[in-house]
Design an enzyme around this catalytic site. Structure first.
Site, PDB file in Angstrom:
ATOM      1  N   GLY A  86       0.840  -1.194   0.000  1.00 29.97           N
ATOM      2  CA  GLY A  86       0.000   0.000   0.000  1.00 29.97           C
ATOM      3  C   GLY A  86       0.873   1.241   0.000  1.00 29.97           C
ATOM      4  O   GLY A  86       2.018   1.205  -0.467  1.00 29.97           O
ATOM      5  N   GLY A  87       0.350   2.333   0.549  1.00 30.30           N
ATOM      6  CA  GLY A  87       1.076   3.589   0.564  1.00 30.30           C
ATOM      7  C   GLY A  87       1.611   3.938   1.936  1.00 30.30           C
ATOM      8  O   GLY A  87       1.586   3.135   2.877  1.00 30.30           O
ATOM      9  N   ASP A  88       2.070   5.185   2.067  1.00 26.83           N
ATOM     10  CA  ASP A  88       2.648   5.655   3.322  1.00 26.83           C
ATOM     11  C   ASP A  88       1.631   5.648   4.457  1.00 26.83           C
ATOM     12  O   ASP A  88       1.958   5.309   5.599  1.00 26.83           O
ATOM     13  CB  ASP A  88       3.207   7.068   3.142  1.00 26.83           C
TER      14      ASP A  88
END
Length: 614
Positions: A234-236
């Protein structure tokens, strides 16, 4: 999700012994066919495989009509440190050398294919154009004797077993709606790498906000210790959710230091443990009034006292030598991946994970003391691995939530709207003054009042950029010393302060490189040096602020060389808003806080990474 055997593959003969070797430059060498190359002499060395062509393509026979045909074999060796798997496959075709149609016509013959028993060596190699990017490399060897192929597979597997630090069991979280909603697709693209490397993975696809947080905060320490790492696809923001779930009940440390006038202790409960020297007495607990404001809250499995039942299990010491985190990029910005691997590339991240790379990472502890100006003083703890930002950054994350249907483009649209509004906020910031690390922010600046460009920093060449195997970040944190921050041994803590109207306040844990800011917010920030980079952008004309932003977006820019910009390296800071609205951006997630304090812990966690090749 357990690894399944390759369908139709030939199973190696388990009775074959591993070859013994000591002080031998090459223990095994024989003639094999290499797919699309031809007959090679393959040698087994103590550190890898190497091969030479038995009939080089660039001999005298390769010249026809004065045309020289150069060989196309770029790689003649591969180190075991870059090999992640070897496998026997079905009896089948080994193709002849790759040559052009023109050459076939000129030479008057075709290269013949052959059939034999085969085995494949799976590895990685660096991209020719992008040094931080790693691509998959497969080498298919063949021989008419099955026993010889089995022997090679046994020898290579024996060497792979000697490689240190490679994971065997991983807990994998996948955010299906992250970025462009391609989290599952991203995982599917790299899952075969883990299967071939015989890495067992337990897969959890999240179904709601806070799902990963709940799973990480409620998992027992005994079960968690059975894994070699936790992977986020996923992302941050998704990584931040997993990180907070992990640390919420396992990281025992005092609250950040604060100036004597930061809190009104007349209104504080006497039980608040600010700067308590004994971390075992500091219980991180969230107030029930925050339940609707953040999904990252303790789950119903708590026993009512604010302490999760996992504390009854074996204690999880930090920093941990055994548990590492990994991040496979599938988000909108992926700044953490860009800073730790140098590339926003799922295969490169898989390379760092399956080969067991390690780098230590600083983590910021952010304590909200008041949500709004009228709130009671109730500490609530969050953690950030990349960035905490207020003003412009908080407004962008708030505005972008209205346009989630736009995907990652919502940040560009929201950023433009917030920039055009050009709002500033009255606030007071205090930070621990570390003399030896302070940046001279005034001596080399020009006059910005007129049209003249500022003088650029004269000590730009003195910046030490964080890169792979960085000397600063390779220092191993002392186990159990999570309370040792940069001010711990500096004697009396000295505070400096700034008060006024600010367009933004930012605290960068790492450089935060991304596609729109190639050098990041702070070009010379490090992954594990024990410092935050406090960036204060004071109110200024619209045009000058645009100039500052363009410097951020430019490779080699100088975004700090403006009179309205302050940059301080500090281990801790406090913030107090003078207004009614106060929203922060923590690793891409909105966080409402009228009054907060923050500190950084050096190397609190480790990642499957080495730092960027820059």
């Amino acid at each position: 999700m357990e690894r399944d055997a390759v369908d139709g593959s030939i199973q190696p003969d388990q009775s074959l012994p591993h070859a013994q070797f000591e002080d031998q430059p090459s223990i095994l060498s024989c003639t094999l066919s290499l797919d699309h190359v031809g007959q090679v002499c393959l040698s087994f060395n103590s550190d890898g495989l190497s091969w030479t062509l038995l009939e080089p393509l660039d001999n005298d026979d390769s010249t026809c009509l004065c045309i020289k045909f150069a060989p196309k074999v770029a790689t003649t060796e591969i180190k075991f440190s870059d090999v992640y798997a070897v496998e026997l496959i079905n009896y089948g075709v080994i193709h002849g050398p790759n040559v052009s149609n023109a050459r076939r016509c000129l030479k008057g013959h075709r290269e013949r294919d052959s059939e034999s028993y085969r085995f494949i060596v799976h590895g990685f190699q660096s991209s020719r154009t992008l040094p931080s990017v790693h691509v998959l490399a497969t080498y298919t060897f063949g021989h008419t004797d099955l026993h010889i192929c089995q022997m090679w597979v046994h020898q290579i597997n024996a060497s792979l077993d000697l490689q240190q630090g490679r994971p065997k069991d991983l807990l994998v979280f996948v955010h299906p709606r992250s970025g462009k909603a391609n989290g599952c697709k991203t995982w599917d693209s790299v899952a075969p790498i883990f299967s071939r490397a015989k890495v067992k993975t337990k897969l959890i696809v999240t179904e709601r906000a806070g799902h990963a947080y709940d799973a990480m905060s409620t998992i027992g320490n005994k079960e968690l210790m059975s894994y070699d790492g936790v992977i986020a696809v996923g992302g941050d923001g998704f990584f931040n959710e997993i990180l907070n779930g992990f640390l919420s009940s396992r990281h025992k440390a005092p609250y950040p230091p604060t100036p004597s006038d930061f809190l009104d202790f007349a209104s504080c409960n006497e039980s608040l443990l600010v700067n308590d020297p004994d971390p075992s007495d500091t219980v991180i607990e969230a107030s029930s009034q925050n339940n609707e404001q953040s999904p990252l809250l303790p789950s119903s499995s708590d026993n009512g006292s604010g302490v999760s039942s996992i504390n009854q299990e074996p204690e999880f010491s930090l920093p941990s030598e055994n548990l590492r985190f990994g991040l496979i990029p599938a988000g909108s910005t992926d700044a953490i991946v860009m800073c730790t691997t140098g590339a926003r590339d799922p295969v490169t991240s898989a390379f760092h994970i399956v080969l067991g790379k390690r780098v230590w990472l600083d983590v910021a502890q952010v304590v909200r003391w008041k949500t709004v100006s009228t709130s009671k003083v109730e500490p609530y703890v969050r953690y950030a691995a990349s960035f905490a930002g207020y003003g412009f950054y908080g407004d962008v994350i708030t505005e972008s939530e209205k346009y989630r249907w736009m995907g990652p483009k919502r940040y560009d649209y929201a950023g433009t709207k917030v920039f055009l509004k050009h709002r500033s906020y009255q606030a007071e910031i205090a930070y621990v003054d570390v003399k030896s690390e302070e940046i001279n922010s005034t001596s080399d600046k020009g006059n910005l009042g007129g049209r003249k460009r500022p003088f650029w920093s004269s000590n730009k060449s003195e910046k030490v950029i964080c890169r792979a195997n960085c000397n600063i970040c390779c220092t191993k944190p002392i186990n159990g010393s999570t309370n040792q921050t940069a001010y711990s041994h500096s004697g009396e803590t000295k505070w400096s302060s700034a008060k006024g109207k600010f367009l933004s306040v930012g605290a960068a844990v790492i450089s935060n490189r991304n596609e729109k800011a190639p050098d990041g917010l702070v070009a010379d920030a490090h992954l594990s040096d024990g410092f935050l980079h406090l960036i204060l952008i004071k109110d200024c004309p619209h045009a000058l602020y645009l100039w500052h932003l363009t410097q951020l977006a430019k490779k080699g820019g100088n975004p700090f060389d403006f009179k309205f910009v302050e940059h301080h390296k500090t281990p801790a800071f406090t913030f107090k808003s003078s207004g009614t609205e106060s929203v922060w951006n923590l690793d891409g997630e909105a966080f409402q806080a009228h009054q907060l304090s923050a500190q950084v812990f050096r190397g609190l966690i480790s990642l499957f990474a080495t730092g960027p090749e820059v």
